[in-house]
Scaffold this active site. Structure first.
Site, mmCIF file in Angstrom:
data_model
loop_
_atom_site.group_PDB
_atom_site.id
_atom_site.type_symbol
_atom_site.label_atom_id
_atom_site.label_comp_id
_atom_site.label_asym_id
_atom_site.label_seq_id
_atom_site.Cartn_x
_atom_site.Cartn_y
_atom_site.Cartn_z
ATOM 1 C CG LEU A 229 -8.094 -1.266 -2.066
ATOM 2 C CD1 LEU A 229 -9.458 -0.866 -1.543
ATOM 3 C CD2 LEU A 229 -8.183 -2.549 -2.883
ATOM 4 N N PRO A 230 -5.658 0.723 -5.381
ATOM 5 C CG PRO A 230 -5.723 -0.308 -7.464
ATOM 6 C CD PRO A 230 -6.339 -0.365 -6.106
ATOM 7 C CB THR B 130 -1.288 6.570 -2.160
ATOM 8 O OG1 THR B 130 -0.240 5.989 -1.388
ATOM 9 C CG2 THR B 130 -0.981 8.041 -2.394
ATOM 10 C CE LYS C 2 3.202 7.368 -0.847
ATOM 11 N NZ LYS C 2 2.394 6.156 -0.956
ATOM 12 C CE LYS D 249 -2.585 7.033 -6.608
ATOM 13 N NZ LYS D 249 -2.824 5.888 -5.677
#
Length: 296
Positions: A64-65, A95, A170, A245
């Site tokens: 998911l975003p 992420t 990440k 982001k």
């Protein structure tokens, strides 16, 4: 074995279809109906709701975003935690921030659901070709049970530590990627202004000390690297707004440890400027347009 795959974007759809092609029964769901229909054409079983997708499955994979989407998918009444069967393993590949990851994992555990965070590296080509790297946080036994799925979707799985460690890794990785792309943009723009042949610069640097993964795969100069978005008017594989982001997540993580990242902060400010000026939907490598003055 039944798998629910939630989130069928540029990364999620090929990951889900690879699982289906490997013989798994994959229940696909996305809030955008067209994406679910597309996944169905690639071997998945279309589901009309999140609740119906996760009922009775062995695994739930989410891609998911942002953190807010993860919270909504997992923690609402119609979401995963309240509708998956006890014992289900949750593989969270989005992420997002470490705090949200840990919160969702704790709530899930109270319902006898076992979660690992598995953000990925490798981009859309890695998702399509099953060559992703998974950075995993969570219980080692849960990871062991998840390995057959992860090995279908990727080629490298690294257990970083406790739940949330995958997200931390990440954040560091993508900050490095963003910094690398800024450096590539500056170096190749400088080469052009100095009258150098950019292809020859690539020949030298791609086999020398200046080489990087971003250079070999996402060079922001067209006509040199086949997989680069620069060959296709910077159509996004990994969009600039997503890089922003991820840089924001990395710097937030740094703040939590009272560590300053001056180069990371500068990189974030450049992507912020690019996104605010209309470049957010372009590939992250299009940042070169801000650097060389061609962005309008």
């Amino acid at each position: 074995m039944k798998i629910a795959f939630i989130g069928l974007g540029n990364m999620g759809e090929p990951m889900a279809s690879n699982l289906a092609n490997a013989g798994y029964e994959v229940y696909a769901y996305d809030v955008m109906k067209q994406k679910t229909i597309s996944a169905e054409k690639k071997g998945c079983i279309k589901k009309e709701s999140l609740k119906s997708a996760v009922k009775g499955v062995d695994f739930v994979v989410t891609m998911l975003p942002e953190g807010r989407h993860v919270k909504e998918a997992y923690l609402t009444k119609e979401g995963i935690v309240n509708n998956a069967s006890p014992g289900t393993i949750l593989i969270e590949c989005s992420t997002i921030d470490v705090e949200t990851t840990k919160k969702v994992g704790e709530v899930a555990l109270c319902k006898d659901l076992f979660m690992i965070d598995c953000p990925v590296s490798g981009g859309t080509s890695g998702a399509v070709n099953s060559t992703l790297t998974f950075m995993v946080g969570g219980n080692s036994e849960t990871l062991k049970l998840s390995l057959p799925l992860l090995n279908v979707m990727g080629k490298k799985i690294v257990h970083m530590g406790e739940l949330g460690s995958g997200q931390a890794a990440k954040a560091c990785n993508n900050m490095l990627l963003g910094i690398s792309m800024i450096a590539l943009g500056e170096a190749f723009t400088l080469a052009d202004k100095l009258g150098l042949d950019q292809k020859k610069l690539f020949q030298i640097s791609s086999e020398g000390s200046g080489m990087s993964w971003a250079m070999l795969n996402h060079l922001p100069v067209s006509g040199i690297v086949d997989t680069a978005a620069s060959n296709n008017n910077f159509k996004a594989g990994f969009a600039a707004h997503m890089m922003l982001k991820d840089l924001t997540l990395a710097l937030s993580a740094a703040d939590s440890t009272n560590f300053k990242c001056p180069i990371g902060s500068l990189t974030k400010s450049l992507y912020e400027k690019f996104v605010k000026s209309g470049g957010g939907s372009l590939d992250y490598s299009a940042i070169i347009k801000l650097i060389n003055g061609t962005h309008k």
